[in-house]
Scaffold this motif. Sequence first.
Motif, mmCIF file in Angstrom:
data_model
loop_
_atom_site.group_PDB
_atom_site.id
_atom_site.type_symbol
_atom_site.label_atom_id
_atom_site.label_comp_id
_atom_site.label_asym_id
_atom_site.label_seq_id
_atom_site.Cartn_x
_atom_site.Cartn_y
_atom_site.Cartn_z
ATOM 1 N N TYR A 1 0.689 -1.495 0.217
ATOM 2 C CA TYR A 1 0.070 0.273 0.154
ATOM 3 C C TYR A 1 1.026 1.202 -0.117
ATOM 4 N N MET A 2 0.555 2.224 -1.032
ATOM 5 C CA MET A 2 1.372 3.300 -1.048
ATOM 6 C C MET A 2 0.343 4.589 0.123
ATOM 7 N N LYS A 3 0.883 5.477 0.438
ATOM 8 C CA LYS A 3 0.340 6.481 1.339
ATOM 9 C C LYS A 3 -0.265 7.354 0.304
ATOM 10 N N TYR A 4 0.648 7.735 -1.275
ATOM 11 C CA TYR A 4 0.475 9.085 -1.187
ATOM 12 C C TYR A 4 0.224 8.656 -3.102
ATOM 13 N N THR A 5 0.409 7.466 -3.936
ATOM 14 C CA THR A 5 -0.075 7.026 -4.500
ATOM 15 C C THR A 5 -0.550 6.015 -5.095
ATOM 16 N N ALA A 6 -1.267 6.325 -6.060
ATOM 17 C CA ALA A 6 -2.768 5.702 -6.276
ATOM 18 C C ALA A 6 -2.204 4.833 -7.053
ATOM 19 N N ARG A 7 -2.020 4.855 -8.273
ATOM 20 C CA ARG A 7 -1.802 3.856 -9.782
ATOM 21 C C ARG A 7 -0.739 4.677 -9.830
ATOM 22 N N ALA A 8 0.549 3.731 -10.215
ATOM 23 C CA ALA A 8 1.504 4.596 -11.426
ATOM 24 C C ALA A 8 2.060 3.282 -12.239
ATOM 25 N N SER A 9 2.313 3.868 -14.377
ATOM 26 C CA SER A 9 2.340 2.462 -15.022
ATOM 27 C C SER A 9 3.823 2.921 -15.549
ATOM 28 N N ALA A 10 4.002 2.679 -16.882
ATOM 29 C CA ALA A 10 5.509 3.153 -17.113
ATOM 30 C C ALA A 10 5.042 1.744 -18.861
ATOM 31 N N ASN A 11 5.387 1.846 -20.188
ATOM 32 C CA ASN A 11 5.245 1.164 -20.808
ATOM 33 C C ASN A 11 5.563 1.663 -22.338
ATOM 34 N N LEU A 12 5.444 0.396 -22.931
ATOM 35 C CA LEU A 12 6.994 0.855 -24.556
ATOM 36 C C LEU A 12 5.968 0.386 -25.085
ATOM 37 N N ILE A 13 5.680 0.730 -26.526
ATOM 38 C CA ILE A 13 5.300 0.363 -27.379
ATOM 39 C C ILE A 13 5.986 0.654 -28.630
ATOM 40 N N ILE A 14 6.918 -0.743 -29.487
ATOM 41 C CA ILE A 14 7.596 -0.388 -30.156
ATOM 42 C C ILE A 14 6.922 -0.595 -32.160
ATOM 43 N N ASP A 15 6.399 0.766 -33.177
ATOM 44 C CA ASP A 15 6.330 0.021 -33.980
ATOM 45 C C ASP A 15 6.788 -0.741 -35.354
ATOM 46 N N SER A 16 6.584 -0.961 -36.443
ATOM 47 C CA SER A 16 7.278 -1.785 -37.859
ATOM 48 C C SER A 16 8.212 -0.915 -38.374
ATOM 49 N N LYS A 17 8.414 -0.042 -37.790
ATOM 50 C CA LYS A 17 8.918 1.263 -38.562
ATOM 51 C C LYS A 17 10.360 1.309 -37.314
ATOM 52 N N GLY A 18 10.480 1.182 -36.400
ATOM 53 C CA GLY A 18 11.183 1.333 -35.142
ATOM 54 C C GLY A 18 10.783 2.524 -34.204
ATOM 55 N N LYS A 19 9.254 3.081 -34.607
ATOM 56 C CA LYS A 19 9.568 3.980 -33.474
ATOM 57 C C LYS A 19 8.928 3.561 -32.805
ATOM 58 N N ALA A 20 9.436 4.418 -31.002
ATOM 59 C CA ALA A 20 9.313 4.041 -30.330
ATOM 60 C C ALA A 20 8.161 5.192 -29.114
ATOM 61 N N THR A 21 7.263 4.678 -28.645
ATOM 62 C CA THR A 21 6.091 4.974 -28.214
ATOM 63 C C THR A 21 6.491 5.134 -26.373
ATOM 64 N N ILE A 22 6.748 5.918 -25.202
ATOM 65 C CA ILE A 22 7.100 5.706 -24.616
ATOM 66 C C ILE A 22 6.088 6.633 -23.276
ATOM 67 N N THR A 23 5.103 5.594 -22.640
ATOM 68 C CA THR A 23 4.153 6.591 -21.603
ATOM 69 C C THR A 23 4.678 6.580 -20.164
ATOM 70 N N ALA A 24 3.906 7.257 -20.328
ATOM 71 C CA ALA A 24 5.183 6.715 -18.080
ATOM 72 C C ALA A 24 3.609 7.426 -17.791
ATOM 73 N N SER A 25 3.469 7.653 -16.038
ATOM 74 C CA SER A 25 2.331 7.925 -15.872
ATOM 75 C C SER A 25 2.904 7.710 -13.515
ATOM 76 N N ILE A 26 1.423 8.910 -13.453
ATOM 77 C CA ILE A 26 1.537 8.552 -11.974
ATOM 78 C C ILE A 26 0.018 9.607 -11.282
ATOM 79 N N ASP A 27 -0.323 8.836 -11.078
ATOM 80 C CA ASP A 27 -1.694 9.276 -10.591
ATOM 81 C C ASP A 27 -1.789 9.149 -8.656
ATOM 82 N N GLY A 28 -2.217 10.655 -8.302
ATOM 83 C CA GLY A 28 -1.229 10.682 -6.461
ATOM 84 C C GLY A 28 -3.305 10.661 -6.074
ATOM 85 N N TYR A 29 -3.381 10.887 -4.947
ATOM 86 C CA TYR A 29 -4.557 11.471 -4.429
ATOM 87 C C TYR A 29 -4.694 12.714 -4.350
ATOM 88 N N LYS A 30 -6.420 12.380 -4.905
ATOM 89 C CA LYS A 30 -6.672 14.027 -5.245
ATOM 90 C C LYS A 30 -6.530 14.940 -3.756
#
Length: 149
Positions: free
Chosen positions: A45-74
């Motif tokens: 259990y985290m006190k100030y972080t509700a959820r967090a993620s990191a993702n990577l998608i690479i398409d057929s042409k070698g373009k990498a899309t990097i996403t990362a997020s953090i949602d704290g408690y409002k």
Amino acid sequence: MTKKKLSKIGLWAVVLLQIATPSFAGGSVPPPTEPIGNTPIIVPYMKYTARASANLIIDSKGKATITASIDGYKGVTDKVSINAELQQYKNGRWTKVTSFSDSDNSHRIRIYETTDVSRGYKYRVVAKVTAIHNGEKESKTIISSEQKY
């Protein structure tokens, strides 16, 4: 039996039910669980972080899309930050390709970046997310799934 005796028995039954019923109001909340396949595991259990993620998608042409997020408690989390690193698996170890970072005086933030990658390697994103409340920091490192290009 008289009405008076029935009332007393009923009152005692209610009292006993109140005592025997489990309550989580005292702070004894069961730990959160997260499934892996069909098996639930206990997650910290985290006190100030509700959820967090990191993702990577690479398409057929070698373009990498990097996403990362953090949602704290409002209303609780004062500031959030992300330090994300795209890594390449080369010569038996993970090495940094590029990195991205951002922070905000809010309870949530997202990173969305693209970059080109070289063919013939595995890639992943390692993101360190931090949530802050009244100067107290809480951090977590998240590693995306590996993508081969």
